[in-house]
Design an enzyme around this catalytic site. Structure first.
Site, short mmCIF file in Angstrom:
data_model
loop_
_atom_site.label_atom_id
_atom_site.label_comp_id
_atom_site.label_asym_id
_atom_site.label_seq_id
_atom_site.Cartn_x
_atom_site.Cartn_y
_atom_site.Cartn_z
N MET A 1 0.74 -1.11 0.21
CA MET A 1 0.16 -0.11 -0.09
C MET A 1 1.03 1.32 0.04
O MET A 1 1.33 1.61 1.10
CB MET A 1 -0.81 0.08 1.01
CG MET A 1 -1.60 1.46 1.47
SD MET A 1 -2.84 1.18 2.87
CE MET A 1 -1.87 0.78 4.28
N PRO A 2 1.18 1.80 -1.17
CA PRO A 2 1.99 3.10 -1.35
C PRO A 2 1.14 4.27 -0.50
O PRO A 2 -0.12 4.34 -0.86
CB PRO A 2 2.30 3.07 -2.66
CG PRO A 2 1.56 2.24 -3.40
CD PRO A 2 0.79 1.19 -2.32
N ILE A 3 1.93 5.18 -0.14
CA ILE A 3 1.19 6.29 0.10
C ILE A 3 2.43 7.65 -0.15
O ILE A 3 3.57 7.56 0.10
CB ILE A 3 1.43 6.44 1.96
CG1 ILE A 3 0.35 5.50 2.43
CG2 ILE A 3 0.86 8.08 2.05
CD1 ILE A 3 0.23 5.45 3.96
N PHE A 41 -2.31 5.62 -2.16
CA PHE A 41 -2.90 7.04 -1.30
C PHE A 41 -2.08 7.86 -1.96
O PHE A 41 -0.68 7.76 -1.79
CB PHE A 41 -3.09 6.82 -0.06
CG PHE A 41 -3.72 5.75 0.95
CD1 PHE A 41 -5.17 6.10 0.93
CD2 PHE A 41 -3.35 4.21 0.66
CE1 PHE A 41 -6.11 5.07 1.60
CE2 PHE A 41 -4.22 3.34 1.12
CZ PHE A 41 -5.56 3.82 1.53
#
Length: 68
Positions: A1-3, A41
């Protein structure tokens, strides 16, 4: 899950420009890292120009010095 966090000065970045930053950042992570866009995100932080500096100077002083 990259932010991804993108910081910009608070000098009138439009909603359309922000939407484009979010779209392209998401596309880039999908293409480069094979990340799912649904779990990517993007946060855009607008920083007051008084709280921004470059080359050891407040941003406005830097502009005055180098943008003559």
């Amino acid at each position: 899950m990259p932010i991804v966090t993108i910081q910009v000065t608070d000098e009138g970045v439009s909603k359309a420009q922000k939407a484009e930053l979010i779209k392209r950042s998401t596309e880039m992570l999908s293409q480069v890292l094979d990340k799912d866009p649904q779990t990517t995100f993007v946060v855009i932080e607008e920083v007051n120009l008084d709280n921004w500096g470059v080359a050891g100077l407040p941003a406005l002083a830097f502009r005055e010095k180098f943008n003559k």
